[in-house]
Design a protein around this motif. Structure first.
Motif, PDB file in Angstrom:
ATOM      1  N   LEU A  64      36.861  43.812  38.957  1.00  0.00           N
ATOM      2  CA  LEU A  64      36.206  45.104  39.137  1.00  0.00           C
ATOM      3  C   LEU A  64      36.806  45.823  40.347  1.00  0.00           C
ATOM      4  CD1 LEU A  64      33.932  46.912  38.072  1.00  0.00           C
ATOM      5  CD2 LEU A  64      32.376  45.726  39.628  1.00  0.00           C
ATOM      6  N   GLY A  65      37.439  46.979  40.088  1.00  0.00           N
ATOM      7  CA  GLY A  65      38.150  47.686  41.145  1.00  0.00           C
ATOM      8  C   GLY A  65      39.526  47.083  41.342  1.00  0.00           C
ATOM      9  N   CYS A  66      40.290  46.982  40.261  1.00  0.00           N
ATOM     10  CA  CYS A  66      41.547  46.219  40.268  1.00  0.00           C
ATOM     11  C   CYS A  66      42.679  46.909  41.000  1.00  0.00           C
ATOM     12  CB  CYS A  66      41.965  45.914  38.837  1.00  0.00           C
ATOM     13  SG  CYS A  66      42.376  47.384  37.849  1.00  0.00           S
ATOM     14  N   GLY A  67      42.583  48.216  41.227  1.00  0.00           N
ATOM     15  CA  GLY A  67      43.656  48.921  41.922  1.00  0.00           C
ATOM     16  C   GLY A  67      44.976  48.809  41.188  1.00  0.00           C
ATOM     17  N   THR A  68      46.038  48.494  41.911  1.00  0.00           N
ATOM     18  CA  THR A  68      47.369  48.383  41.310  1.00  0.00           C
ATOM     19  C   THR A  68      47.631  47.001  40.727  1.00  0.00           C
ATOM     20  OG1 THR A  68      48.350  47.757  43.434  1.00  0.00           O
ATOM     21  CG2 THR A  68      48.341  50.115  42.878  1.00  0.00           C
ATOM     22  N   GLY A  69      46.618  46.134  40.736  1.00  0.00           N
ATOM     23  CA  GLY A  69      46.745  44.851  40.071  1.00  0.00           C
ATOM     24  C   GLY A  69      46.953  43.651  40.972  1.00  0.00           C
ATOM     25  N   ALA A  70      46.896  43.832  42.291  1.00  0.00           N
ATOM     26  CA  ALA A  70      47.073  42.681  43.187  1.00  0.00           C
ATOM     27  C   ALA A  70      45.939  41.675  43.009  1.00  0.00           C
ATOM     28  CB  ALA A  70      47.153  43.149  44.640  1.00  0.00           C
ATOM     29  N   SER A  71      44.706  42.166  42.890  1.00  0.00           N
ATOM     30  CA  SER A  71      43.574  41.265  42.678  1.00  0.00           C
ATOM     31  C   SER A  71      43.638  40.643  41.284  1.00  0.00           C
ATOM     32  CB  SER A  71      42.250  42.004  42.878  1.00  0.00           C
ATOM     33  OG  SER A  71      42.181  43.156  42.061  1.00  0.00           O
ATOM     34  N   THR A  72      44.129  41.393  40.301  1.00  0.00           N
ATOM     35  CA  THR A  72      44.289  40.859  38.949  1.00  0.00           C
ATOM     36  C   THR A  72      45.295  39.722  38.944  1.00  0.00           C
ATOM     37  OG1 THR A  72      44.012  43.156  38.223  1.00  0.00           O
ATOM     38  CG2 THR A  72      44.589  41.543  36.542  1.00  0.00           C
ATOM     39  N   ARG A  73      46.376  39.890  39.681  1.00  0.00           N
ATOM     40  CA  ARG A  73      47.388  38.833  39.786  1.00  0.00           C
ATOM     41  C   ARG A  73      46.791  37.595  40.435  1.00  0.00           C
ATOM     42  NH1 ARG A  73      51.618  39.045  36.783  1.00  0.00           N
ATOM     43  NH2 ARG A  73      52.125  41.141  37.506  1.00  0.00           N
ATOM     44  N   ALA A  74      45.954  37.796  41.458  1.00  0.00           N
ATOM     45  CA  ALA A  74      45.304  36.656  42.112  1.00  0.00           C
ATOM     46  C   ALA A  74      44.399  35.925  41.128  1.00  0.00           C
ATOM     47  CB  ALA A  74      44.511  37.139  43.322  1.00  0.00           C
ATOM     48  N   LEU A  75      43.626  36.669  40.343  1.00  0.00           N
ATOM     49  CA  LEU A  75      42.760  36.058  39.332  1.00  0.00           C
ATOM     50  C   LEU A  75      43.574  35.294  38.301  1.00  0.00           C
ATOM     51  CD1 LEU A  75      39.876  38.439  38.158  1.00  0.00           C
ATOM     52  CD2 LEU A  75      39.690  36.126  39.071  1.00  0.00           C
ATOM     53  N   LEU A  76      44.674  35.877  37.880  1.00  0.00           N
ATOM     54  CA  LEU A  76      45.515  35.236  36.873  1.00  0.00           C
ATOM     55  C   LEU A  76      46.085  33.923  37.392  1.00  0.00           C
ATOM     56  CD1 LEU A  76      46.733  35.543  34.037  1.00  0.00           C
ATOM     57  CD2 LEU A  76      48.642  36.794  35.092  1.00  0.00           C
ATOM     58  N   ARG A  77      46.427  33.888  38.665  1.00  0.00           N
ATOM     59  CA  ARG A  77      46.933  32.643  39.254  1.00  0.00           C
ATOM     60  C   ARG A  77      45.815  31.615  39.409  1.00  0.00           C
ATOM     61  NH1 ARG A  77      50.320  33.485  44.564  1.00  0.00           N
ATOM     62  NH2 ARG A  77      50.509  31.222  44.239  1.00  0.00           N
ATOM     63  N   ALA A  78      44.619  32.086  39.758  1.00  0.00           N
ATOM     64  CA  ALA A  78      43.502  31.164  39.957  1.00  0.00           C
ATOM     65  C   ALA A  78      42.940  30.645  38.637  1.00  0.00           C
ATOM     66  CB  ALA A  78      42.384  31.867  40.743  1.00  0.00           C
ATOM     67  N   ALA A  79      43.004  31.468  37.588  1.00  0.00           N
ATOM     68  CA  ALA A  79      42.452  31.100  36.277  1.00  0.00           C
ATOM     69  C   ALA A  79      43.420  31.557  35.196  1.00  0.00           C
ATOM     70  CB  ALA A  79      41.079  31.726  36.083  1.00  0.00           C
ATOM     71  N   PRO A  80      44.556  30.877  35.058  1.00  0.00           N
ATOM     72  CA  PRO A  80      45.620  31.358  34.174  1.00  0.00           C
ATOM     73  C   PRO A  80      45.250  31.385  32.700  1.00  0.00           C
ATOM     74  CG  PRO A  80      46.101  29.140  34.987  1.00  0.00           C
ATOM     75  CD  PRO A  80      44.935  29.646  35.771  1.00  0.00           C
ATOM     76  N   HIS A  81      44.193  30.672  32.309  1.00  0.00           N
ATOM     77  CA  HIS A  81      43.826  30.622  30.890  1.00  0.00           C
ATOM     78  C   HIS A  81      42.624  31.507  30.557  1.00  0.00           C
ATOM     79  CE1 HIS A  81      46.692  27.416  30.735  1.00  0.00           C
ATOM     80  NE2 HIS A  81      45.973  26.644  31.533  1.00  0.00           N
ATOM     81  N   ALA A  82      42.101  32.223  31.541  1.00  0.00           N
ATOM     82  CA  ALA A  82      40.947  33.092  31.303  1.00  0.00           C
ATOM     83  C   ALA A  82      41.392  34.398  30.654  1.00  0.00           C
ATOM     84  CB  ALA A  82      40.230  33.395  32.611  1.00  0.00           C
ATOM     85  N   ARG A  83      40.496  34.986  29.871  1.00  0.00           N
ATOM     86  CA  ARG A  83      40.687  36.352  29.391  1.00  0.00           C
ATOM     87  C   ARG A  83      40.216  37.279  30.495  1.00  0.00           C
ATOM     88  NH1 ARG A  83      37.360  39.549  25.538  1.00  0.00           N
ATOM     89  NH2 ARG A  83      36.010  37.709  25.440  1.00  0.00           N
ATOM     90  N   ILE A  84      41.082  38.183  30.944  1.00  0.00           N
ATOM     91  CA  ILE A  84      40.789  39.026  32.103  1.00  0.00           C
ATOM     92  C   ILE A  84      40.728  40.487  31.682  1.00  0.00           C
ATOM     93  CG2 ILE A  84      41.595  39.811  34.370  1.00  0.00           C
ATOM     94  CD1 ILE A  84      42.963  37.079  34.700  1.00  0.00           C
ATOM     95  N   THR A  85      39.614  41.138  32.026  1.00  0.00           N
ATOM     96  CA  THR A  85      39.479  42.583  31.879  1.00  0.00           C
ATOM     97  C   THR A  85      39.454  43.178  33.281  1.00  0.00           C
ATOM     98  OG1 THR A  85      38.263  42.437  29.797  1.00  0.00           O
ATOM     99  CG2 THR A  85      38.013  44.465  31.075  1.00  0.00           C
ATOM    100  N   ALA A  86      40.384  44.087  33.549  1.00  0.00           N
ATOM    101  CA  ALA A  86      40.505  44.705  34.872  1.00  0.00           C
ATOM    102  C   ALA A  86      40.175  46.187  34.751  1.00  0.00           C
ATOM    103  CB  ALA A  86      41.910  44.514  35.424  1.00  0.00           C
ATOM    104  N   VAL A  87      39.303  46.682  35.620  1.00  0.00           N
ATOM    105  CA  VAL A  87      38.888  48.083  35.544  1.00  0.00           C
ATOM    106  C   VAL A  87      39.028  48.753  36.902  1.00  0.00           C
ATOM    107  CG1 VAL A  87      37.247  47.511  33.714  1.00  0.00           C
ATOM    108  CG2 VAL A  87      36.438  47.715  36.051  1.00  0.00           C
ATOM    109  N   ASP A  88      39.243  50.063  36.877  1.00  0.00           N
ATOM    110  CA  ASP A  88      39.309  50.842  38.113  1.00  0.00           C
ATOM    111  C   ASP A  88      38.995  52.292  37.788  1.00  0.00           C
ATOM    112  OD1 ASP A  88      40.566  50.134  41.060  1.00  0.00           O
ATOM    113  OD2 ASP A  88      40.718  52.266  40.598  1.00  0.00           O
ATOM    114  N   ALA A  89      38.469  53.009  38.783  1.00  0.00           N
ATOM    115  CA  ALA A  89      38.114  54.416  38.602  1.00  0.00           C
ATOM    116  C   ALA A  89      39.283  55.349  38.883  1.00  0.00           C
ATOM    117  CB  ALA A  89      36.944  54.778  39.513  1.00  0.00           C
ATOM    118  N   SER A  90      40.391  54.816  39.430  1.00  0.00           N
ATOM    119  CA  SER A  90      41.550  55.646  39.753  1.00  0.00           C
ATOM    120  C   SER A  90      42.616  55.492  38.676  1.00  0.00           C
ATOM    121  CB  SER A  90      42.131  55.250  41.119  1.00  0.00           C
ATOM    122  OG  SER A  90      43.427  55.808  41.292  1.00  0.00           O
ATOM    123  N   GLU A  91      42.894  56.561  37.958  1.00  0.00           N
ATOM    124  CA  GLU A  91      43.916  56.515  36.920  1.00  0.00           C
ATOM    125  C   GLU A  91      45.296  56.267  37.521  1.00  0.00           C
ATOM    126  OE1 GLU A  91      45.700  56.027  33.658  1.00  0.00           O
ATOM    127  OE2 GLU A  91      43.579  56.518  33.517  1.00  0.00           O
TER     128      GLU A  91
END
Length: 252
Positions: A64-91
């Motif tokens: 939630l509030g993924c920005g340019t994807g740095a937090s998404t990358r961290a999640l992917l490394r921490a849970a590589p097999h999870a389905r991840i939905t990343a959202v942000d209010a800034s296009e």
């Protein structure tokens, strides 16, 4: 007064003005955050503190509030097999995130937390929110939306600038902003956003206050864990759960 010697902070940006500032800053955001020692390491440490089992296999996780994807990358490394939905209010920030390479089980959506809660997306087994809550107009409303989309027993990790309450940490934050963050943001053409960062941290809950806010929002097992390095006492991981079943009761 020169651009490199900012005056005392005033009110933080909000809503449309803040989203516009993030849109504009998206082109240089990754480069500027890379100047912060430990920025990505701390995100990864916070994501790992969710302690999702089996590498996240079978789980649906919200960034939630993924920005340019740095937090998404961290999640992917921490849970590589999870389905991840990343959202942000800034296009603008999302455009940068989507331009990077991602596996097929990661997707990005342009919406706010409240819009997500009303959209029917989820439910989620865990939520990771990095550098978000401090930026919203109504933190309690966003936390209520998070509870709405989390399964019973789901886990929450909030990675946020939230000062310890010590005058030393408050002074250190101001010194870093005056000496490094605002001047660097000024050079990139995004002075307003980085002045917002400075003043929004000063205006936000202290770590004890934010843990209390999470408890009032109905989260259980709430605790605050400091990050390492120069940001100790300035950035914390806040952990909580929506109940005592399912994924709750994870180790700190």
């Amino acid at each position: 007064m020169t651009p490199s010697t900012p005056t005392a902070p005033t009110a933080p940006l909000r809503d449309h003005d803040l989203a516009h500032a993030f849109d504009h800053a998206s082109r240089t955001y990754d480069g500027l955050t890379a100047l912060n020692p430990g920025y990505r390491t701390d995100l990864l440490r916070s994501a790992r503190r969710l302690r999702l089992p089996r590498g996240g296999a079978g789980l649906h996780v919200l960034d939630l509030g993924c920005g340019t994807g740095a937090s998404t990358r961290a999640l992917l490394r921490a849970a590589p097999h999870a389905r991840i939905t990343a959202v942000d209010a800034s296009e603008g920030m999302l455009r940068r995130a989507r331009a990077k390479r991602w596996p097929s089980h990661v997707r990005f959506l342009h919406m706010t937390a409240e819009e997500l809660a009303a959209s029917g997306e989820g439910p989620f087994d865990a939520v990771f929110a990095a550098y978000l809550i401090r930026n919203v107009t109504d933190p309690d409303r966003v936390l209520a939306a998070v509870r709405t989309v989390l399964r019973p027993g789901g886990r929450l990790a909030v990675h946020e600038y939230s000062l310890s309450g010590s005058a030393v940490h408050r002074a250190l934050w101001t010194a870093v902003c005056r000496g490094v963050i605002v001047p660097a943001g000024t050079l990139s053409g995004d002075r307003a956003l980085y002045r917002h960062l400075w003043r929004s941290v000063l205006a936000f809950d202290t770590a004890p206050d934010f843990t209390d806010r999470l408890r009032r929002a109905g989260f259980t097992g709430v605790c605050a864990v400091p990050v390492a390095g120069w940001q100790t006492g300035i950035v914390h991981t806040f952990l909580g759960s929506t109940g005592s079943t399912g994924l709750a009761g994870y180790a700190r």
